[in-house]
Design an enzyme around this catalytic site. Sequence first.
Site, PDB file in Angstrom:
ATOM      1  CG  ASP A 119      -2.030   0.991   1.155  1.00 46.96           C
ATOM      2  OD1 ASP A 119      -1.734   2.189   0.962  1.00 46.96           O
ATOM      3  OD2 ASP A 119      -3.197   0.601   1.272  1.00 46.96           O
ATOM      4  CB  ILE A 120       1.351   4.214  -2.260  1.00 52.06           C
ATOM      5  CG1 ILE A 120      -0.072   4.276  -2.736  1.00 52.06           C
ATOM      6  CG2 ILE A 120       2.314   3.791  -3.332  1.00 52.06           C
ATOM      7  CD1 ILE A 120      -0.308   5.437  -3.682  1.00 52.06           C
ATOM      8  CG  HIS A 150      -8.553  -3.314  -1.807  1.00 50.27           C
ATOM      9  ND1 HIS A 150      -9.498  -2.660  -2.560  1.00 50.27           N
ATOM     10  CD2 HIS A 150      -8.325  -2.520  -0.735  1.00 50.27           C
ATOM     11  CE1 HIS A 150      -9.813  -1.514  -1.986  1.00 50.27           C
ATOM     12  NE2 HIS A 150      -9.134  -1.406  -0.865  1.00 50.27           N
ATOM     13  CG  HIS A 165      -6.377  -2.666   3.684  1.00 50.98           C
ATOM     14  ND1 HIS A 165      -5.632  -1.552   3.347  1.00 50.98           N
ATOM     15  CD2 HIS A 165      -7.621  -2.445   3.194  1.00 50.98           C
ATOM     16  CE1 HIS A 165      -6.403  -0.699   2.677  1.00 50.98           C
ATOM     17  NE2 HIS A 165      -7.615  -1.215   2.573  1.00 50.98           N
TER      18      HIS A 165
HETATM   19  P1  AMP Z   1      -9.888   1.449   0.546  1.00 49.00           P
HETATM   20  O1  AMP Z   1     -10.524   1.320  -0.832  1.00 49.00           O
HETATM   21  O2  AMP Z   1     -10.663   2.359   1.444  1.00 49.00           O
HETATM   22  O3  AMP Z   1      -9.632   0.108   1.168  1.00 49.00           O
HETATM   23  O4  AMP Z   1      -8.467   2.149   0.356  1.00 49.00           O
HETATM   24  C1  AMP Z   1      -7.681   1.915  -0.781  1.00 49.00           C
HETATM   25  C2  AMP Z   1      -6.242   1.720  -0.391  1.00 49.00           C
HETATM   26  O5  AMP Z   1      -5.495   1.609  -1.581  1.00 49.00           O
HETATM   27  C3  AMP Z   1      -5.631   2.863   0.435  1.00 49.00           C
HETATM   28  O6  AMP Z   1      -5.018   2.325   1.609  1.00 49.00           O
HETATM   29  C4  AMP Z   1      -4.602   3.471  -0.514  1.00 49.00           C
HETATM   30  O7  AMP Z   1      -3.441   3.946   0.128  1.00 49.00           O
HETATM   31  C5  AMP Z   1      -4.280   2.315  -1.437  1.00 49.00           C
HETATM   32  N1  AMP Z   1      -3.848   2.722  -2.763  1.00 49.00           N
HETATM   33  C6  AMP Z   1      -4.479   3.560  -3.609  1.00 49.00           C
HETATM   34  N2  AMP Z   1      -3.789   3.702  -4.753  1.00 49.00           N
HETATM   35  C7  AMP Z   1      -2.696   2.906  -4.626  1.00 49.00           C
HETATM   36  C8  AMP Z   1      -1.584   2.617  -5.482  1.00 49.00           C
HETATM   37  N3  AMP Z   1      -1.450   3.171  -6.695  1.00 49.00           N
HETATM   38  N4  AMP Z   1      -0.626   1.761  -5.013  1.00 49.00           N
HETATM   39  C9  AMP Z   1      -0.742   1.198  -3.792  1.00 49.00           C
HETATM   40  N5  AMP Z   1      -1.765   1.434  -2.957  1.00 49.00           N
HETATM   41  C10 AMP Z   1      -2.722   2.279  -3.359  1.00 49.00           C
END
Ligand code: AMP
Length: 130
Positions: free
Chosen positions: A29-30, A93, A95
């Site tokens: 996760d970025i 996804h 986490h």
């Molecule tokens: P959520 O949809 O609420 O579970 O959050 C989406 C997650 O994806 C967040 O923790 C972001 O930091 C992560 N995220 C979004 N874009 C990217 C990316 N390009 N690379 C890695 N992680 C990402």
Amino acid sequence: MPTIFSRIISGEIPCYKIAEDENYFAFLDINPLAKGHTLVIPKQETDYIFDLDDHTLSGMMVFAKKVALAIEKCVPCKRIGIAVIGLEVPHAHIHLVPLQSVHDINFTNPKLQLSKEEMDALAKQIAAQA
Ligand code: AMP
């Protein structure tokens, strides 16, 4: 229009890749809550995790287990926490978050600022164990 995560799978957008097989993909996760915070996604583009068919959903958990055990080998933690939020990116996804305490998986916490070099090294280290 493909989701940002599908564009990561295809290589159009870069990521800190951890693991991949025919059906699933994992990357850092970025905006990590903790060092080693990883996302596990199905290659199949489905927004809501509970809209996945049973086979894809259960396979995703087995893939996540493999990734979690690899993270544990590289990041000191009590265990790997697992969460599904999905409010930001419309591509299912999971986490995986290394935990020292329950507070580490509070999504309102400020995110860590890790350098590109640190993220790169961490991803390579975990990938080697996956
Ligand atoms: P959520 O949809 O609420 O579970 O959050 C989406 C997650 O994806 C967040 O923790 C972001 O930091 C992560 N995220 C979004 N874009 C990217 C990316 N390009 N690379 C890695 N992680 C990402």
